[in-house]
Each structure stands twice: as C-alpha cells, then as structure tokens.
Design an enzyme around this catalytic site. Structure first.
Site, mmCIF file in Angstrom:
data_model
loop_
_atom_site.group_PDB
_atom_site.id
_atom_site.type_symbol
_atom_site.label_atom_id
_atom_site.label_comp_id
_atom_site.label_asym_id
_atom_site.label_seq_id
_atom_site.Cartn_x
_atom_site.Cartn_y
_atom_site.Cartn_z
ATOM 1 N N ARG A 26 13.464 -49.400 -36.168
ATOM 2 C CA ARG A 26 13.313 -48.911 -34.807
ATOM 3 C C ARG A 26 14.507 -48.021 -34.459
ATOM 4 N NH1 ARG A 26 13.875 -51.968 -28.965
ATOM 5 N NH2 ARG A 26 12.969 -50.267 -27.718
ATOM 6 N N HIS A 27 14.269 -47.023 -33.625
ATOM 7 C CA HIS A 27 15.321 -46.100 -33.198
ATOM 8 C C HIS A 27 16.419 -46.800 -32.390
ATOM 9 C CE1 HIS A 27 13.936 -46.302 -29.037
ATOM 10 N NE2 HIS A 27 12.700 -46.285 -29.537
ATOM 11 N N ARG A 76 14.492 -39.455 -30.363
ATOM 12 C CA ARG A 76 15.251 -40.696 -30.587
ATOM 13 C C ARG A 76 15.078 -41.222 -32.007
ATOM 14 N NH1 ARG A 76 10.968 -41.653 -26.990
ATOM 15 N NH2 ARG A 76 9.610 -43.462 -27.345
ATOM 16 N N GLU A 100 5.546 -43.621 -31.028
ATOM 17 C CA GLU A 100 5.250 -44.807 -30.234
ATOM 18 C C GLU A 100 3.874 -44.669 -29.581
ATOM 19 O OE1 GLU A 100 5.259 -47.785 -29.730
ATOM 20 O OE2 GLU A 100 7.237 -48.247 -28.859
ATOM 21 N N HIS A 168 9.098 -46.706 -33.869
ATOM 22 C CA HIS A 168 9.278 -47.242 -32.519
ATOM 23 C C HIS A 168 8.791 -48.678 -32.460
ATOM 24 C CE1 HIS A 168 9.929 -43.047 -31.112
ATOM 25 N NE2 HIS A 168 9.107 -42.790 -32.119
#
Length: 219
Positions: A26-27, A76, A100, A168
């Site tokens: 995940r970012h 991101r 996402e 995401h």
C-alpha cells in the site's frame, strides 16, 4: 526363470518448478489519510510522513528480491514505488488497473462525517462491502481488474522469482480475497493495510494456487 521387469513410470504430478511470490504494497500516507478523508481515485500526493514511510519501507521490500515492480498510476502509488525502484534499480511499470476503488459520492468525505450521516453504510463499507457506496465502483469490477493485473505481474517473472506492485488499501484487500477464492464475508476478516504495509502471496509450485504468506507487514 522370470526375468526382472522395469518398474512402471510414475504418472506426472504436474509442474514441479518452484512457485512465484507476489508482494502487494500500500502507498504511503497522504494529507487526506491524515484527515480521515475517503480518497478513492482522487489524485492526492504523499505528505511528509508518507515520504518517510516509503523511504523506510523500500529497502525492506527490496530485500525480498522482486525482479519486477508495477504500480498504480495515481501519484501516491507512483511516488511510493519510486523509492522501491531506486533500491532495485528498475523502472516501475505503471498500470491503472492497480488503482483504488472509485468511491463515487463519498470521495473527499471525512470518516467522522460519513459515520454521522450514514452510519450503517459506513459500517458495511468498513467490513469490505464497497457496493454500498452510491455511485462507486462495484467490488466485482475491482476484483476483476485487480485479479487480471496481479496475474500479469506474476506472469512477468519466472519460477521461484518474486514480483512486487504498489497499489491501494481497498483494492489490495479485494484482490487478496479474490485471488484466494474467498467470498465477501471472508474478505471482511482482513483488517485494513496500514500505509506502506504489504502482503505476500505465494505459489507452492509454479502456476499453482496462491497462498497467503503474510498480511500488513511493516518496515
């Protein structure tokens, strides 16, 4: 006298080449994360802490030995992937399928406001029922595109190798449940990934079913 016979050849047992590993990251944190806002596909940059998280995470994930790196096209995720790419000396493959969920009418809404105005909807959303979001992307759609891209990421490496992708939280949670064959209630057993947390899935043998190795590992 009976002559010795050759033992029958054992039937093939399938592909015994070593399996591959998929790392989904995940970012890092954004200002909207810090403010409790639903981001969805709104393109929000990493904040200062998010860059620090990515810098700490990158050498740890790089040490897992991924030979390819993919990422979502949202800033991101691309910025988070850039830290891993620097450690690996590779160029990330950018793919919008790693985005996402699109959260429709709830993008930009603070969690506290969501809970206050639509409490049942928010409770179901946090349990992984993303279909309750008005105007949002359906869970089946995200499971389909994430499943496709995760298989593409894996297919970019050979037997025994590791592939990584930066995506995401909601998309990864949905992808993992789908890749493991879990239903929606099964997906709700996975808590959300922290920023720059990652999960690992691995095949026992090449092309075999994926198994969950870890969830929400941290640097």
């Amino acid at each position: 006298m009976t002559s010795p016979t050759t033992p029958p050849t054992a039937p093939p047992t399938g592909d015994e080449r070593p399996g591959r590993t998929l790392v989904l990251v995940r970012h890092g944190r954004t200002a909207w994360n810090a403010d409790g806002r639903a981001q969805g596909q709104t393109d929000v940059d990493l904040d200062e802490l998010g860059h620090e998280q990515a810098a700490r995470m990158a050498p740890v994930v790089a040490a897992l030995g991924p030979s390819v790196l993919w990422c979502s096209d949202l800033a991101r995720a691309r910025d988070t992937a850039s830290y891993v790419a620097k450690e690996l000396g590779v160029e990330p493959t950018v793919d919008r399928r790693l985005r996402e969920f699109h959260l429709g009418e709830r993008e930009g809404v603070r969690r506290a406001d969501w809970v206050a105005r639509w409490p049942d909807e928010r409770a179901r959303f946090e349990d992984g029922d993303y279909d309750v979001v008005p105007g949002g992307e359906r869970r089946a759609e995200v499971a389909s595109r994430m499943g496709e891209v995760c298989r593409a990421v894996l297919d970019a490496v050979g037997p025994g190798e590791t592939a990584a992708a930066v995506s995401h939280g909601g998309a990864i949670r949905t992808a993992v449940a789908s890749l493991l064959g879990w239903d929606t209630p099964g997906a709700s057993s996975l808590r959300g990934l922290d920023n720059c947390g990652w999960t690992r899935l691995a095949e026992r043998t090449y092309g075999g079913p994926l198994r969950l190795v870890s969830w929400n590992e941290q640097a």
